[in-house]
Structure formats: C-alpha cells, structure tokens
Design a protein around this motif. Structure first.
Motif, PDB file in Angstrom:
ATOM      1  N   PRO A 183       0.815  -1.217   0.000  1.00 59.15           N
ATOM      2  CA  PRO A 183       0.000   0.000   0.000  1.00 59.15           C
ATOM      3  C   PRO A 183       0.848   1.266   0.000  1.00 59.15           C
ATOM      4  O   PRO A 183       1.970   1.279   0.511  1.00 59.15           O
ATOM      5  CB  PRO A 183      -0.800  -0.129   1.311  1.00 59.15           C
ATOM      6  N   PHE A 184       0.293   2.324  -0.612  1.00 55.60           N
ATOM      7  CA  PHE A 184       0.990   3.592  -0.757  1.00 55.60           C
ATOM      8  C   PHE A 184       0.419   4.623   0.209  1.00 55.60           C
ATOM      9  O   PHE A 184      -0.716   4.506   0.664  1.00 55.60           O
ATOM     10  CB  PHE A 184       0.873   4.078  -2.210  1.00 55.60           C
ATOM     11  N   THR A 185       1.234   5.642   0.508  1.00 56.12           N
ATOM     12  CA  THR A 185       0.814   6.661   1.472  1.00 56.12           C
ATOM     13  C   THR A 185       0.620   8.005   0.771  1.00 56.12           C
ATOM     14  O   THR A 185       1.187   8.251  -0.308  1.00 56.12           O
ATOM     15  CB  THR A 185       1.875   6.857   2.563  1.00 56.12           C
TER      16      THR A 185
ATOM     17  N   LEU B 262       2.328  12.165  -2.822  1.00 57.67           N
ATOM     18  CA  LEU B 262       2.534  13.604  -3.074  1.00 57.67           C
ATOM     19  C   LEU B 262       3.959  13.828  -3.584  1.00 57.67           C
ATOM     20  O   LEU B 262       4.176  14.541  -4.584  1.00 57.67           O
ATOM     21  CB  LEU B 262       2.336  14.389  -1.778  1.00 57.67           C
ATOM     22  N   ALA B 263       4.902  13.210  -2.909  1.00 51.19           N
ATOM     23  CA  ALA B 263       6.311  13.373  -3.305  1.00 51.19           C
ATOM     24  C   ALA B 263       6.541  12.827  -4.708  1.00 51.19           C
ATOM     25  O   ALA B 263       7.251  13.441  -5.524  1.00 51.19           O
ATOM     26  CB  ALA B 263       7.219  12.666  -2.292  1.00 51.19           C
ATOM     27  N   LEU B 264       5.923  11.696  -5.006  1.00 54.70           N
ATOM     28  CA  LEU B 264       6.086  11.078  -6.337  1.00 54.70           C
ATOM     29  C   LEU B 264       5.566  12.010  -7.432  1.00 54.70           C
ATOM     30  O   LEU B 264       6.250  12.267  -8.437  1.00 54.70           O
ATOM     31  CB  LEU B 264       5.308   9.756  -6.374  1.00 54.70           C
ATOM     32  N   LEU B 265       4.366  12.537  -7.231  1.00 53.32           N
ATOM     33  CA  LEU B 265       3.748  13.395  -8.257  1.00 53.32           C
ATOM     34  C   LEU B 265       4.558  14.678  -8.451  1.00 53.32           C
ATOM     35  O   LEU B 265       4.709  15.171  -9.577  1.00 53.32           O
ATOM     36  CB  LEU B 265       2.306  13.731  -7.866  1.00 53.32           C
ATOM     37  N   GLN B 266       5.102  15.187  -7.359  1.00 57.12           N
ATOM     38  CA  GLN B 266       5.884  16.431  -7.463  1.00 57.12           C
ATOM     39  C   GLN B 266       7.257  16.161  -8.086  1.00 57.12           C
ATOM     40  O   GLN B 266       7.719  16.929  -8.938  1.00 57.12           O
ATOM     41  CB  GLN B 266       6.012  17.063  -6.081  1.00 57.12           C
ATOM     42  N   ARG B 267       7.866  15.055  -7.677  1.00 58.53           N
ATOM     43  CA  ARG B 267       9.197  14.713  -8.212  1.00 58.53           C
ATOM     44  C   ARG B 267       9.149  14.571  -9.729  1.00 58.53           C
ATOM     45  O   ARG B 267      10.078  14.955 -10.432  1.00 58.53           O
ATOM     46  CB  ARG B 267       9.644  13.397  -7.556  1.00 58.53           C
TER      47      ARG B 267
ATOM     48  N   LYS C  26      -2.944   8.049  -4.261  1.00 58.28           N
ATOM     49  CA  LYS C  26      -2.684   8.883  -5.453  1.00 58.28           C
ATOM     50  C   LYS C  26      -3.851   9.828  -5.732  1.00 58.28           C
ATOM     51  O   LYS C  26      -3.650  10.938  -6.220  1.00 58.28           O
ATOM     52  CB  LYS C  26      -2.389   8.010  -6.677  1.00 58.28           C
ATOM     53  N   LEU C  27      -5.077   9.369  -5.399  1.00 60.81           N
ATOM     54  CA  LEU C  27      -6.252  10.222  -5.635  1.00 60.81           C
ATOM     55  C   LEU C  27      -6.294  11.364  -4.632  1.00 60.81           C
ATOM     56  O   LEU C  27      -6.654  12.500  -4.971  1.00 60.81           O
ATOM     57  CB  LEU C  27      -7.524   9.386  -5.554  1.00 60.81           C
ATOM     58  N   ASP C  28      -5.927  11.056  -3.397  1.00 61.30           N
ATOM     59  CA  ASP C  28      -5.873  12.114  -2.374  1.00 61.30           C
ATOM     60  C   ASP C  28      -4.754  13.103  -2.702  1.00 61.30           C
ATOM     61  O   ASP C  28      -4.906  14.316  -2.516  1.00 61.30           O
ATOM     62  CB  ASP C  28      -5.665  11.482  -0.993  1.00 61.30           C
ATOM     63  N   ALA C  29      -3.645  12.578  -3.207  1.00 60.16           N
ATOM     64  CA  ALA C  29      -2.535  13.457  -3.592  1.00 60.16           C
ATOM     65  C   ALA C  29      -2.951  14.327  -4.779  1.00 60.16           C
ATOM     66  O   ALA C  29      -2.621  15.517  -4.837  1.00 60.16           O
ATOM     67  CB  ALA C  29      -1.304  12.613  -3.934  1.00 60.16           C
ATOM     68  N   ALA C  30      -3.695  13.739  -5.726  1.00 64.06           N
ATOM     69  CA  ALA C  30      -4.170  14.513  -6.888  1.00 64.06           C
ATOM     70  C   ALA C  30      -5.066  15.659  -6.429  1.00 64.06           C
ATOM     71  O   ALA C  30      -4.962  16.788  -6.925  1.00 64.06           O
ATOM     72  CB  ALA C  30      -4.938  13.600  -7.845  1.00 64.06           C
ATOM     73  N   ARG C  31      -5.941  15.360  -5.484  1.00 63.52           N
ATOM     74  CA  ARG C  31      -6.836  16.415  -4.966  1.00 63.52           C
ATOM     75  C   ARG C  31      -6.005  17.526  -4.331  1.00 63.52           C
ATOM     76  O   ARG C  31      -6.248  18.712  -4.589  1.00 63.52           O
ATOM     77  CB  ARG C  31      -7.791  15.824  -3.941  1.00 63.52           C
TER      78      ARG C  31
END
Ligand SMILES: NC(=O)c1ccc[n+]([C@@H]2O[C@H](COP(=O)([O-])OP(=O)(O)OC[C@H]3O[C@@H](n4cnc5c(N)ncnc54)[C@H](OP(=O)(O)O)[C@@H]3O)[C@@H](O)[C@H]2O)c1
Length: 249
Positions: free
Chosen positions: A175-177, A182-187, A206-211
């Motif tokens: 599972p992902f956190t 957030l760090a992945l999408l920004q990196r 990933k959906l929460d990070a996208a939001r």
C-alpha cells in the motif's frame, strides 16, 4: 469437510487468508502469478492460471473444494467470470469479496471513462506528464498518444522493452501513502493521472494526492462481472462460510 479455494491478488484477500489460517480452515490460496515475488500467505498457495473455466472446474473436483471465495482485483473480470462458470458446473457455492468503488468528493477533479480505449481518447492532444497508474498489462494502448511523458509504477522491473517511448519507471509495491504519493507526483512534475477505479485503501493515496495538488484524474470504471453473491467485508465472508468451529473438520 469444508475446503475453500481463495482467489487472491488483493490486500483484502491476504487479510482473509490470515483470518482463515487463524480459524484453522482448510483452504488453498491462488495467485495469478502476475508478480515475481508475491506476498507469502499463511495458507497452502498455488500460482498460475487454471486453464479457463473448464480447468478451474476440474481443479475444484480434483481438490475436493466445497466453497470458493473470489477476492481478486475488481479488474480481474476474466478470473471472476471463470470462477462463476466453474462453480456452476461443479455445483460449488461462490461468493466474492469486493471493495466498493471510489467516489469523488469535494475538491476531486475526476473524469470517468468506461475502459482503457476511452482513457486514451480522454488524454489531451498537447504534450503532458501523465502518471499511468494502471499496471503493466494494457500499456500498449497508450502508444496511440506518444506526445506524452508517462510515469509508470510497477511491482517488478520490466523484463521486455516497454511499448511506450517516453517513460519513467518507479518500482514499488503498495500500500501507498499520501506523503509518498505527493512526493512522487511532485518529483515527476505530473500534470494528470490515469487510474483504474480499484477501490480500497492500498491504492487510494494517489487520488488524495491529486486532490491536494489540484490534478485531474481520468478514472477507468470497472468491467462488468455477472451477478453473484458479493460481500463488502471479510466478516461477511466468514459468516457465509460454514461456522469457523467446523472449518477444516
Ligand atoms: N490478478 C491479480 O492479482 C491483479 C492484481 C492487481 C491488479 N490486477 C488488475 O486486474 C487486471 C487484470 O488482471 P488479470 O489479467 O490477472 O485478470 P484476468 O483478466 O481476470 O485473468 C486472466 C487470467 O489469469 C488467471 N488468473 C487471474 N487471477 C487468478 C488467480 N487469483 N489465481 C489463478 N489464476 C488467476 C486466469 O487464468 P486461467 O484462465 O488460465 O485460469 C485468468 O483467466 C490487471 O490489468 C490489473 O489492473 C490484477
């Protein structure tokens, strides 16, 4: 004697395997064999396809299976179809453990599409940096939009050349956190995410990070699976099975 076949490949299947092992149930766990080193289970485990519905029906008879629990991924529709057909043929009761699909909430920007082809069509024409969070099996469809940079997150390093030319690959297992995603999408300076509506918690981050980052998500709807007994929780599956005190006796 109760003898259960548990079709796995999800976090929920692994949780159910633990519960069955703790109850002393006689059960076999089955993996498709999609990853090189699947998570070890506390039950006897087999790996690989059965050979279609007919192969599974023969397996049920040969192994004396009395109950089948389909806890496969919601997109593993072929396996679910075969399980229903084989259980009909062998007259073995079947239930599915299926997590609810994700629902958009305030702040989410989700475009729902029915399948992979529609997800490809929904990508913009202008070049973008896309997190293609769909596993490895259907990547080739995205070759139709070669103008994009694609971030892939895979469990195993690819053994063959990828069908997409402009990619970055991250090797990771859920599972992902939220912090991690957030760090992945920004990196990777991601503009847009393509994902399957798997439901559950392990791939939700990933959906929460996208939001949080205000990114659009193209969310692929689940494939149709024929009507069957479906439970949303492990407790309901345990109740459906013969009483735990009799499991394995
Ligand atoms: N399968 C997984 O563990 C898994 C995990 C994560 C995500 N997914 C998602 O589901 C999509 C489709 O996956 P998929 O190709 O595995 O599903 P599928 O299209 O339903 O399955 C294709 C074949 O793989 C075999 N199979 C699948 N699950 C099995 C299991 N638990 N035990 C034994 N054999 C199994 C069966 O082969 P036979 O016909 O020979 O019996 C089945 O017909 C993927 O693209 C991904 O999005 C799947």
């Amino acid at each position: 004697m109760t003898r259960i076949l548990l079709l796995g490949g999800t976090t929920e299947a692994s949780q159910l395997a633990r519960a069955l092992a703790e109850a002393g149930a006689e059960a076999i766990f089955s993996y498709a064999g999609r990853t090189a080193a699947p998570v070890a289970q506390p039950l006897p485990t087999r790996v690989g396809g059965f050979g279609g519905a007919a192969g599974l029906e023969a397996f049920l008879r040969d192994e004396g299976i009395t109950h089948v629990v389909d806890a496969t991924h919601p997109f593993a529709a072929g396996m679910s179809r075969n399980a229903a057909e084989a259980c009909d043929g062998a007259n073995v009761p079947l239930c599915a453990l299926e997590r609810a699909p994700w629902q958009a909430g305030p702040g989410d920007d989700w475009a729902h599409v029915p399948d992979i082809a529609s997800a490809v069509a929904a990508l913009p024409e202008a070049s973008a940096r896309v997190f293609l969070a769909i596993g490895k099996q259907t990547l080739d469809a995205f070759a139709a939009k070669p103008q994009h940079h694609y971030l892939l997150r895979l469990v195993d390093a690819p053994q063959a050349p990828l069908p997409l030319s402009d990619t970055a690959v991250e090797i990771a297992r859920g599972p992902f956190t939220l912090d991690g995603d957030l760090a992945l999408l920004q990196r990777h300076a991601i503009d847009l995410i393509v994902a399957k509506n798997a439901g559950g918690t392990g791939a939700r981050a990933k959906l929460d990070a996208a939001r949080a980052l205000g990114l659009r998500v193209i969310l692929i709807d689940r494939p149709e699976v024929r009507a069957r007994q479906v439970f949303a929780t492990m407790a309901e599956v345990m109740d459906w099975l013969p009483h735990p005190a009799r499991l394995g006796v």
